[in-house]
Design a protein around this motif. Structure first.
Motif, PDB file in Angstrom:
ATOM      1  N   ARG A  93      10.732  -6.321  -1.232  1.00  0.00           N
ATOM      2  CA  ARG A  93      11.005  -7.989  -0.207  1.00  0.00           C
ATOM      3  C   ARG A  93      11.418  -6.884   0.750  1.00  0.00           C
ATOM      4  NH1 ARG A  93      10.524 -12.370  -0.512  1.00  0.00           N
ATOM      5  NH2 ARG A  93      12.793 -13.390  -0.336  1.00  0.00           N
ATOM      6  N   ALA A  94      11.025  -7.328   1.969  1.00  0.00           N
ATOM      7  CA  ALA A  94      11.467  -6.444   3.298  1.00  0.00           C
ATOM      8  C   ALA A  94      10.797  -7.101   4.502  1.00  0.00           C
ATOM      9  CB  ALA A  94       9.831  -6.160   3.729  1.00  0.00           C
ATOM     10  N   ASN A  95      10.829  -7.392   5.703  1.00  0.00           N
ATOM     11  CA  ASN A  95      11.493  -8.412   6.437  1.00  0.00           C
ATOM     12  C   ASN A  95      10.975  -6.962   7.635  1.00  0.00           C
ATOM     13  OD1 ASN A  95      13.799  -7.251   7.325  1.00  0.00           O
ATOM     14  ND2 ASN A  95      15.278  -9.255   8.225  1.00  0.00           N
ATOM     15  N   GLY A  96      11.247  -7.520   9.439  1.00  0.00           N
ATOM     16  CA  GLY A  96      11.257  -6.112  10.056  1.00  0.00           C
ATOM     17  C   GLY A  96      11.716  -5.428  10.469  1.00  0.00           C
ATOM     18  N   SER A  97      13.338  -5.303  10.010  1.00  0.00           N
ATOM     19  CA  SER A  97      14.037  -4.311   9.716  1.00  0.00           C
ATOM     20  C   SER A  97      13.833  -3.369   8.738  1.00  0.00           C
ATOM     21  CB  SER A  97      15.997  -5.123   9.335  1.00  0.00           C
ATOM     22  OG  SER A  97      15.786  -5.586  10.795  1.00  0.00           O
ATOM     23  N   SER A  98      12.904  -3.688   7.718  1.00  0.00           N
ATOM     24  CA  SER A  98      13.064  -2.896   6.618  1.00  0.00           C
ATOM     25  C   SER A  98      12.747  -1.755   6.371  1.00  0.00           C
ATOM     26  CB  SER A  98      12.028  -3.533   5.348  1.00  0.00           C
ATOM     27  OG  SER A  98      11.142  -1.991   4.935  1.00  0.00           O
ATOM     28  N   LEU A  99      13.170  -0.351   6.146  1.00  0.00           N
ATOM     29  CA  LEU A  99      12.788   1.177   5.931  1.00  0.00           C
ATOM     30  C   LEU A  99      11.395   1.295   5.062  1.00  0.00           C
ATOM     31  CD1 LEU A  99      16.058   2.746   5.475  1.00  0.00           C
ATOM     32  CD2 LEU A  99      14.998   1.793   7.480  1.00  0.00           C
ATOM     33  N   HIS A 100      10.707   1.059   4.478  1.00  0.00           N
ATOM     34  CA  HIS A 100       9.574   0.835   3.800  1.00  0.00           C
ATOM     35  C   HIS A 100       9.099   1.372   4.630  1.00  0.00           C
ATOM     36  CE1 HIS A 100       8.026  -2.921   5.356  1.00  0.00           C
ATOM     37  NE2 HIS A 100       6.502  -2.479   5.295  1.00  0.00           N
ATOM     38  N   PRO A 101       8.461   1.474   6.345  1.00  0.00           N
ATOM     39  CA  PRO A 101       7.119   1.991   5.790  1.00  0.00           C
ATOM     40  C   PRO A 101       7.400   3.663   6.391  1.00  0.00           C
ATOM     41  CG  PRO A 101       8.043  -0.042   8.220  1.00  0.00           C
ATOM     42  CD  PRO A 101       8.638   0.564   7.085  1.00  0.00           C
ATOM     43  N   ARG A 102       9.078   4.006   6.727  1.00  0.00           N
ATOM     44  CA  ARG A 102       9.153   5.915   6.892  1.00  0.00           C
ATOM     45  C   ARG A 102       8.744   5.665   5.557  1.00  0.00           C
ATOM     46  NH1 ARG A 102      14.933   5.850   8.951  1.00  0.00           N
ATOM     47  NH2 ARG A 102      14.702   8.588   8.617  1.00  0.00           N
ATOM     48  N   TRP A 103       8.361   4.871   3.908  1.00  0.00           N
ATOM     49  CA  TRP A 103       8.001   5.645   2.964  1.00  0.00           C
ATOM     50  C   TRP A 103       6.362   6.658   3.172  1.00  0.00           C
ATOM     51  CZ3 TRP A 103       9.667   0.619  -0.336  1.00  0.00           C
ATOM     52  CH2 TRP A 103      11.148  -0.014  -0.262  1.00  0.00           C
ATOM     53  N   PHE A 104       6.164   6.408   3.878  1.00  0.00           N
ATOM     54  CA  PHE A 104       4.202   6.377   3.869  1.00  0.00           C
ATOM     55  C   PHE A 104       4.328   8.347   5.210  1.00  0.00           C
ATOM     56  CE2 PHE A 104       3.613   2.285   3.817  1.00  0.00           C
ATOM     57  CZ  PHE A 104       2.836   2.009   2.539  1.00  0.00           C
ATOM     58  N   GLU A 105       5.485   8.230   5.429  1.00  0.00           N
ATOM     59  CA  GLU A 105       5.941   9.901   5.872  1.00  0.00           C
ATOM     60  C   GLU A 105       5.509  11.044   5.496  1.00  0.00           C
ATOM     61  OE1 GLU A 105       9.648   9.820   7.792  1.00  0.00           O
ATOM     62  OE2 GLU A 105       9.002   8.533   9.762  1.00  0.00           O
ATOM     63  N   GLY A 106       4.841  12.133   5.820  1.00  0.00           N
ATOM     64  CA  GLY A 106       4.531  13.166   5.057  1.00  0.00           C
ATOM     65  C   GLY A 106       3.683  12.706   4.235  1.00  0.00           C
ATOM     66  N   ILE A 107       3.180  11.372   4.186  1.00  0.00           N
ATOM     67  CA  ILE A 107       2.167  11.953   2.444  1.00  0.00           C
ATOM     68  C   ILE A 107       0.564  10.303   3.031  1.00  0.00           C
ATOM     69  CG2 ILE A 107       2.539   9.710   1.786  1.00  0.00           C
ATOM     70  CD1 ILE A 107       1.978  10.740  -1.092  1.00  0.00           C
ATOM     71  N   GLY A 108      -0.414  11.146   2.797  1.00  0.00           N
ATOM     72  CA  GLY A 108      -2.143  10.366   2.925  1.00  0.00           C
ATOM     73  C   GLY A 108      -2.035   9.912   2.620  1.00  0.00           C
ATOM     74  N   ASP A 109      -3.439   8.869   2.309  1.00  0.00           N
ATOM     75  CA  ASP A 109      -3.605   8.290   1.360  1.00  0.00           C
ATOM     76  C   ASP A 109      -4.690   8.684   0.037  1.00  0.00           C
ATOM     77  OD1 ASP A 109      -2.958   5.109   2.809  1.00  0.00           O
ATOM     78  OD2 ASP A 109      -5.039   4.958   3.682  1.00  0.00           O
ATOM     79  N   ASN A 110      -4.703   9.654   0.840  1.00  0.00           N
ATOM     80  CA  ASN A 110      -5.394  10.912  -0.894  1.00  0.00           C
ATOM     81  C   ASN A 110      -5.033  11.494  -1.585  1.00  0.00           C
ATOM     82  OD1 ASN A 110      -5.058  12.512   1.468  1.00  0.00           O
ATOM     83  ND2 ASN A 110      -6.115  13.858   1.598  1.00  0.00           N
ATOM     84  N   THR A 111      -3.694  11.697  -1.455  1.00  0.00           N
ATOM     85  CA  THR A 111      -2.334  11.988  -1.950  1.00  0.00           C
ATOM     86  C   THR A 111      -1.647  11.179  -2.371  1.00  0.00           C
ATOM     87  OG1 THR A 111      -0.932  12.966   0.142  1.00  0.00           O
ATOM     88  CG2 THR A 111      -2.903  14.393  -0.989  1.00  0.00           C
ATOM     89  N   SER A 120       6.450  11.689   0.047  1.00  0.00           N
ATOM     90  CA  SER A 120       6.443  12.421  -1.640  1.00  0.00           C
ATOM     91  C   SER A 120       6.853  12.241  -2.309  1.00  0.00           C
ATOM     92  CB  SER A 120       6.373  14.178  -1.107  1.00  0.00           C
ATOM     93  OG  SER A 120       7.624  14.307  -0.214  1.00  0.00           O
ATOM     94  N   ASP A 121       8.458  11.909  -2.217  1.00  0.00           N
ATOM     95  CA  ASP A 121       9.773  11.061  -3.130  1.00  0.00           C
ATOM     96  C   ASP A 121       9.146  10.951  -3.898  1.00  0.00           C
ATOM     97  OD1 ASP A 121      11.731  13.410  -1.748  1.00  0.00           O
ATOM     98  OD2 ASP A 121      12.204  11.496  -0.892  1.00  0.00           O
ATOM     99  N   LEU A 122       8.601   9.541  -3.549  1.00  0.00           N
ATOM    100  CA  LEU A 122       7.936   8.228  -4.333  1.00  0.00           C
ATOM    101  C   LEU A 122       6.836   8.951  -5.857  1.00  0.00           C
ATOM    102  CD1 LEU A 122       7.870   5.035  -2.055  1.00  0.00           C
ATOM    103  CD2 LEU A 122       9.196   5.989  -3.580  1.00  0.00           C
ATOM    104  N   ASN A 123       5.745   9.902  -4.943  1.00  0.00           N
ATOM    105  CA  ASN A 123       4.986  10.225  -5.906  1.00  0.00           C
ATOM    106  C   ASN A 123       5.301  11.003  -6.871  1.00  0.00           C
ATOM    107  OD1 ASN A 123       3.035   9.919  -4.497  1.00  0.00           O
ATOM    108  ND2 ASN A 123       1.755  11.773  -4.317  1.00  0.00           N
ATOM    109  N   ARG A 124       6.402  12.024  -6.025  1.00  0.00           N
ATOM    110  CA  ARG A 124       7.659  13.142  -7.464  1.00  0.00           C
ATOM    111  C   ARG A 124       8.586  12.066  -8.372  1.00  0.00           C
ATOM    112  NH1 ARG A 124       8.732  17.679  -9.173  1.00  0.00           N
ATOM    113  NH2 ARG A 124      10.730  18.563 -10.025  1.00  0.00           N
TER     114      ARG A 124
END
Length: 379
Positions: free
Chosen positions: A161-179, A243-247
């Protein structure tokens, strides 16, 4: 296996024999795969209600029961058997009531706590929420603004559940769609219509609601979200990397966890509600009997069992005690993932009334017949 009628009717009163003759037949052959994950109410033919909500949980665990005589379940010769903590049969359900070709009630003659009776399991669903239940037969089904093409999915899912203040965009840092090994579903709670770019996979809009009700609405019967192996339901104020979420997903699968969470880093700015969830160095996964509602990670089969409990949850208080109970408190399929540490950036109670939440918890536990037992390290 001797039939219910042949072996048990002679021990019953006339009234019991008449009732059984009119309503019951010998139970058809049952399969453990079909029974696993089903919910029942335990009583007897005299009308006593013993347990309002019992789960035939995975791996033979009996969920939401604190009784040595009801320790395990199995199917033997096509009959449902409940075993005690010594592995001895307590109740063998040899009779059934069938409606529209489906077994809705099971019965077996046994002695439980010194009381000889015909014990009955009635098929039930999660009880209505005690504070603000949805009206019966009211359909609730989320509408996706965006979803990936059929068949285009990864193994794991994050639902936030998110809005404009959510931190979820940072969850994509350091990882690409292929990994990346997980897809994202954003349920937007801001009033404004969300831009499709806030989530690469799934997007819905459910403004001005708290966390759990809109998440429940996402998991309707034929929802595409049920196609994922593991589902993480984090709050939107958690700081971590892709990468945290992958692990996290990898270790959950490796250790066969049905219910888990990442640990919380012991550093300034990380708000730890329960000491049991604090990160411990030198550990990959630590088996524990508790997972916090802030960031639970479910296997698909565990979420199917627990999802009904969040249908009308307001604060979510008490759910993190109910979920392990529903699963039978499995000793080696629940845990804290220490090798993945995240930061909880918002203190507890910052966005809701704690007193009301505690009252909701008490009412919720009562509706399930849940017996609270203190857990070391859980406040």
């Amino acid at each position: 296996m001797t039939s219910f009628a042949a072996s048990n009717l002679q021990t019953l009163s006339h009234a019991e024999r008449v009732a059984i003759a009119e309503q019951w037949s010998d139970a058809p052959p049952l399969q453990a795969e079909i029974l696993s994950g089903t919910f029942w109410q335990l009583g007897d033919l005299n009308g006593r209600q013993l347990l309002p909500f019992l789960v035939l949980a995975p791996e033979g665990m009996v969920g939401n029961v604190f009784h040595r005589s009801l320790d395990h379940w199995c199917v033997a010769d096509g009959k449902l058997c409940i075993l005690d903590d010594r592995g001895m049969p307590t109740i063998v359900f040899t009779a059934a009531r069938i409606i529209n070709s489906s077994v809705v009630t099971l019965a077996g003659h046994a002695v439980l706590d010194g009381v000889e009776a015909v014990y009955i399991l009635n098929l039930v669903d999660h009880p209505p929420h005690p504070v603000a239940p949805t009206p019966p037969h009211m359909e609730r089904r989320a509408k996706f603004i965006k979803r990936p093409p059929a068949g285009a999915r990864r193994a794991n899912l994050v639902v936030v559940r998110a809005n404009g203040s959510s931190l979820h965009p940072r969850w994509f840092e350091g990882i690409g769609d292929n990994t990346r090994t997980w897809d994202l579903c954003v349920s937007w709670y801001g009033n404004e219509i969300p831009d499709a770019s806030v989530s690469p996979e799934y997007l819905t809009h459910a403004p001005n609601q708290r966390k759990f009700k809109p998440i429940f609405d996402l998991f309707y019967d034929d929802s595409p979200l049920w196609n994922y192996d593991r589902i993480w339901l984090p709050d939107d104020d958690l700081r971590c990397s892709g990468s945290d979420l992958n692990r996290m997903f990898h270790l959950s699968r490796k250790y066969g966890l049905d219910l888990a969470q990442p640990s919380l880093r012991q550093e300034p700015g990380c708000h730890i509600n329960h000491p049991i969830t604090a990160q411990r160095q030198g550990s990959d996964v630590r088996f524990e009997p508790f997972v916090e509602i802030m960031c639970p990670l479910f296997s698909r089969r565990a979420l199917r069992i627990c999802i009904g409990s969040i249908k009308d949850a307001v604060s979510g208080y008490g759910l993190d005690h109910l979920w392990p109970s529903f699963l039978g408190r499995p000793a080696t399929r629940m845990g804290i993932i220490d090798s993945v540490g995240i930061v909880h950036t918002r203190p507890i109670g910052a966005s809701y009334d704690v007193r009301s939440a505690i009252a909701e918890q008490a009412a919720l536990w009562q509706s399930y017949g849940f017996q609270y037992r203190p857990i070391p390290g859980v406040n």
